[in-house]
Design a protein around this motif. Structure first.
Motif, PDB file in Angstrom:
ATOM      1  N   LEU A 123      -0.995  -7.903   9.276  1.00 35.41           N
ATOM      2  CA  LEU A 123       0.235  -7.559   9.865  1.00 35.41           C
ATOM      3  C   LEU A 123       0.951  -6.672   8.725  1.00 35.41           C
ATOM      4  O   LEU A 123       0.941  -6.675   7.633  1.00 35.41           O
ATOM      5  CB  LEU A 123       1.209  -8.750  10.113  1.00 35.41           C
ATOM      6  N   ARG A 124       1.922  -6.015   9.254  1.00 37.07           N
ATOM      7  CA  ARG A 124       2.986  -5.161   8.433  1.00 37.07           C
ATOM      8  C   ARG A 124       4.308  -5.819   8.522  1.00 37.07           C
ATOM      9  O   ARG A 124       4.712  -6.232   9.697  1.00 37.07           O
ATOM     10  CB  ARG A 124       2.976  -3.789   8.778  1.00 37.07           C
ATOM     11  N   MET A 125       5.133  -5.782   7.526  1.00 37.48           N
ATOM     12  CA  MET A 125       6.509  -6.428   7.527  1.00 37.48           C
ATOM     13  C   MET A 125       7.425  -5.661   6.697  1.00 37.48           C
ATOM     14  O   MET A 125       7.171  -4.800   5.514  1.00 37.48           O
ATOM     15  CB  MET A 125       6.393  -7.627   6.814  1.00 37.48           C
ATOM     16  N   THR A 126       8.602  -5.257   6.988  1.00 38.78           N
ATOM     17  CA  THR A 126       9.663  -4.527   6.650  1.00 38.78           C
ATOM     18  C   THR A 126      10.223  -5.463   5.345  1.00 38.78           C
ATOM     19  O   THR A 126      10.192  -6.687   5.321  1.00 38.78           O
ATOM     20  CB  THR A 126      10.751  -4.122   7.588  1.00 38.78           C
ATOM     21  N   GLU A 145      -5.708  -2.617  -4.742  1.00 38.68           N
ATOM     22  CA  GLU A 145      -5.052  -1.919  -6.059  1.00 38.68           C
ATOM     23  C   GLU A 145      -3.784  -2.411  -6.015  1.00 38.68           C
ATOM     24  O   GLU A 145      -2.900  -2.565  -4.975  1.00 38.68           O
ATOM     25  CB  GLU A 145      -5.426  -0.478  -6.318  1.00 38.68           C
ATOM     26  N   GLY A 146      -3.092  -2.148  -7.246  1.00 44.77           N
ATOM     27  CA  GLY A 146      -1.538  -2.511  -7.274  1.00 44.77           C
ATOM     28  C   GLY A 146      -1.015  -3.840  -7.207  1.00 44.77           C
ATOM     29  O   GLY A 146      -2.171  -4.864  -7.073  1.00 44.77           O
ATOM     30  N   PRO A 147       0.290  -4.010  -7.419  1.00 43.82           N
ATOM     31  CA  PRO A 147       0.801  -5.321  -7.377  1.00 43.82           C
ATOM     32  C   PRO A 147       0.067  -6.275  -6.159  1.00 43.82           C
ATOM     33  O   PRO A 147       0.076  -5.767  -5.026  1.00 43.82           O
ATOM     34  CB  PRO A 147       2.267  -5.317  -7.456  1.00 43.82           C
ATOM     35  N   GLY A 148       0.148  -7.664  -6.146  1.00 42.54           N
ATOM     36  CA  GLY A 148      -0.335  -8.490  -5.075  1.00 42.54           C
ATOM     37  C   GLY A 148      -0.017  -9.767  -5.344  1.00 42.54           C
ATOM     38  O   GLY A 148       0.288 -10.475  -6.281  1.00 42.54           O
ATOM     39  N   PHE A 149       0.305 -10.693  -4.228  1.00 41.97           N
ATOM     40  CA  PHE A 149       0.657 -12.051  -4.059  1.00 41.97           C
ATOM     41  C   PHE A 149      -0.247 -12.722  -3.402  1.00 41.97           C
ATOM     42  O   PHE A 149      -0.874 -12.252  -2.369  1.00 41.97           O
ATOM     43  CB  PHE A 149       2.269 -12.180  -3.663  1.00 41.97           C
ATOM     44  N   GLU A 193       6.484  -0.644   3.626  1.00 42.55           N
ATOM     45  CA  GLU A 193       6.399  -2.101   4.368  1.00 42.55           C
ATOM     46  C   GLU A 193       5.105  -2.881   3.578  1.00 42.55           C
ATOM     47  O   GLU A 193       4.255  -2.262   2.919  1.00 42.55           O
ATOM     48  CB  GLU A 193       5.927  -2.085   5.636  1.00 42.55           C
ATOM     49  N   ARG A 194       5.272  -3.983   3.645  1.00 44.33           N
ATOM     50  CA  ARG A 194       4.438  -5.118   3.033  1.00 44.33           C
ATOM     51  C   ARG A 194       3.223  -5.325   3.812  1.00 44.33           C
ATOM     52  O   ARG A 194       3.277  -5.460   5.105  1.00 44.33           O
ATOM     53  CB  ARG A 194       4.946  -6.369   2.583  1.00 44.33           C
ATOM     54  N   LEU A 195       1.868  -5.326   3.149  1.00 45.47           N
ATOM     55  CA  LEU A 195       0.652  -5.812   4.222  1.00 45.47           C
ATOM     56  C   LEU A 195       0.385  -7.216   3.861  1.00 45.47           C
ATOM     57  O   LEU A 195       0.373  -7.795   2.759  1.00 45.47           O
ATOM     58  CB  LEU A 195      -0.455  -4.922   3.780  1.00 45.47           C
ATOM     59  N   PHE A 196       0.465  -7.902   4.933  1.00 51.88           N
ATOM     60  CA  PHE A 196      -0.028  -9.365   4.753  1.00 51.88           C
ATOM     61  C   PHE A 196      -1.119  -9.562   5.298  1.00 51.88           C
ATOM     62  O   PHE A 196      -1.562  -9.201   6.826  1.00 51.88           O
ATOM     63  CB  PHE A 196       0.967 -10.216   5.534  1.00 51.88           C
ATOM     64  N   VAL A 197      -2.431 -10.166   4.955  1.00 52.32           N
ATOM     65  CA  VAL A 197      -3.622 -10.232   5.356  1.00 52.32           C
ATOM     66  C   VAL A 197      -3.994 -12.017   5.297  1.00 52.32           C
ATOM     67  O   VAL A 197      -4.047 -12.636   4.143  1.00 52.32           O
ATOM     68  CB  VAL A 197      -4.770  -9.821   4.546  1.00 52.32           C
ATOM     69  N   PRO A 224       0.895  -1.320   0.128  1.00 59.41           N
ATOM     70  CA  PRO A 224      -0.012  -0.138  -0.104  1.00 59.41           C
ATOM     71  C   PRO A 224       0.873   1.297   0.002  1.00 59.41           C
ATOM     72  O   PRO A 224       0.271   2.304  -0.275  1.00 59.41           O
ATOM     73  CB  PRO A 224      -0.864   0.007   1.248  1.00 59.41           C
ATOM     74  N   ASP A 225       2.056   1.126   0.453  1.00 63.49           N
ATOM     75  CA  ASP A 225       2.861   2.311   0.473  1.00 63.49           C
ATOM     76  C   ASP A 225       4.261   2.328  -0.554  1.00 63.49           C
ATOM     77  O   ASP A 225       5.086   2.936  -0.488  1.00 63.49           O
ATOM     78  CB  ASP A 225       3.624   2.417   1.759  1.00 63.49           C
ATOM     79  N   GLY A 226       3.894   1.643  -1.590  1.00 58.19           N
ATOM     80  CA  GLY A 226       4.690   1.655  -2.712  1.00 58.19           C
ATOM     81  C   GLY A 226       5.952   0.532  -2.477  1.00 58.19           C
ATOM     82  O   GLY A 226       6.085  -0.004  -1.195  1.00 58.19           O
TER      83      GLY A 226
END
Length: 342
Positions: free
Chosen positions: A74-77, A216-220, A46-50, A40-42
């Motif tokens: 969670l958020r992850m660096t 929105e944007g890239p996602g795994f 940090e990556r967002l994991f749900v 979400p922040d480019g």
């Protein structure tokens, strides 16, 4: 012992999805899980994991209801450090994961911090256990959404550093044994993911999957399905595993996909048969990992998490297939739930 075959003698890697999921069978329990990763922040943020998991009981007439769910956010660096986490339902110790890294030691930390989740085969544990593998593979999504960024990275690395990076992966799994195409550089890395991931949800069975994160944007996404039924003295298992990424032009591309069928003695929990099927894999040597799975036949299903780590470690197995196998340790508990009235 591993049995190596000259790389050039392998056929092309499999590239055909088994999706959509089959319609839920009568008198079954289906566990589905997913971890969606977003930025979400480019790309520098940090990556967002749900993570989401659900157990769904289906009765003799095909109708059903949810038995249990588990979810985390969670958020992850970039170095895989968890900076914040929330879960529902939330174990009292969930906050202790802040500061932990999603690497090989995270599973050990989970066993120490929340052993009750493992003992109860809680659906939340499955997605927490999947964090390390998902964190490792999720960067694949950037190469699909922004292929030009991957080209720039390869240019920056140069031929010498690129070869060094490939060599560091040697023998981490069956497909990346020393000399194989994914390590030697003979595989076309821009062609390792060109398979349509398909649609997990079957239009004829909209309740067959829980709801996924939409963004929105890239996602795994890492997604799992485990169907469990009883057949007299047998437990029958049909499971599926897939890693996929969003495409900028729409749709999804898959890089790993396995199907797995198994039968288990309902009384002793002895594994009677295991039949893995490689559907989508990146390198031509990868499907050979399915043959070592036969080592688990005759073992106790409740111990499969430990057996996989002991018997299919490193080049003896495929990390993604291993994860699909380890998840079957929860099946004995799911069979107990299956005895509930629908």
């Amino acid at each position: 012992m591993t049995t190596s075959i000259p790389s050039a003698s392998y056929p092309p890697p499999p590239r055909q999805t088994a999706n959509p999921a089959p319609v839920r069978p009568a008198n079954s329990l289906r566990r589905t899980s997913s971890i969606d990763v977003a930025w979400p922040d480019g790309p520098e943020g940090e990556r967002l994991f749900v993570g989401r998991a659900r157990d769904y009981l289906t009765g003799p007439d095909g109708s059903g209801h949810t038995l249990a769910t588990g979810e985390f956010s969670l958020r992850m660096t970039e170095d895989k450090t968890i900076t914040r986490i929330a879960a529902d339902p939330a174990p009292a110790t969930i906050g202790q994961l802040v500061g932990a890294r999603a690497g090989g030691h995270l599973r050990m930390a989970l066993r120490e911090i929340m052993p009750e989740l493992i003992a109860q085969a809680d659906p939340l544990y499955l997605v927490l256990d999947d964090l390390s593998g998902t964190a490792l593979v999720s960067s694949f999504a950037w190469g699909q959404w922004y292929p030009e960024r991957m080209d720039l990275l390869r240019e920056r690395l140069g031929a010498e550093d690129g070869a060094s990076a490939l060599a560091q992966r040697a023998n981490v799994c069956w497909g990346l044994q020393e000399g194989n195409s994914g390590v030697s550089g003979t595989a076309a890395l821009d062609k390792v993911a060109d398979a349509d991931a398909g649609n997990l949800r079957n239009a004829a069975d909209p309740e067959g999957w829980h709801q996924f994160l939409e963004h929105e944007g890239p996602g795994f996404r890492r997604a799992r399905r485990i169907d469990v039924t009883r057949d007299g003295g047998l437990i029958r298992i049909a499971s599926a595993f897939q890693d996929s990424a969003k495409l900028r032009e729409g749709g999804r591309v898959a890089i790993h996909e396995y199907n797995l069928a198994a039968t288990v003695d309902a009384e002793t929990l002895e594994v009677l048969s295991l039949a893995p099927e490689a559907r989508i894999l990146p390198f031509r040597e990868c499907p050979g990992a399915v043959h070592n799975v036969a080592r688990l036949v005759g073992r106790n299903l409740g111990q499969v998490r430990e057996d996989v780590l002991e018997m299919l470690r490193g080049p003896e197995g495929c990390t993604h297939l291993n994860d699909a196998l380890r998840a079957l340790a929860d099946v004995p508990r799911l069979v107990e739930e299956l005895r509930q009235p629908a």
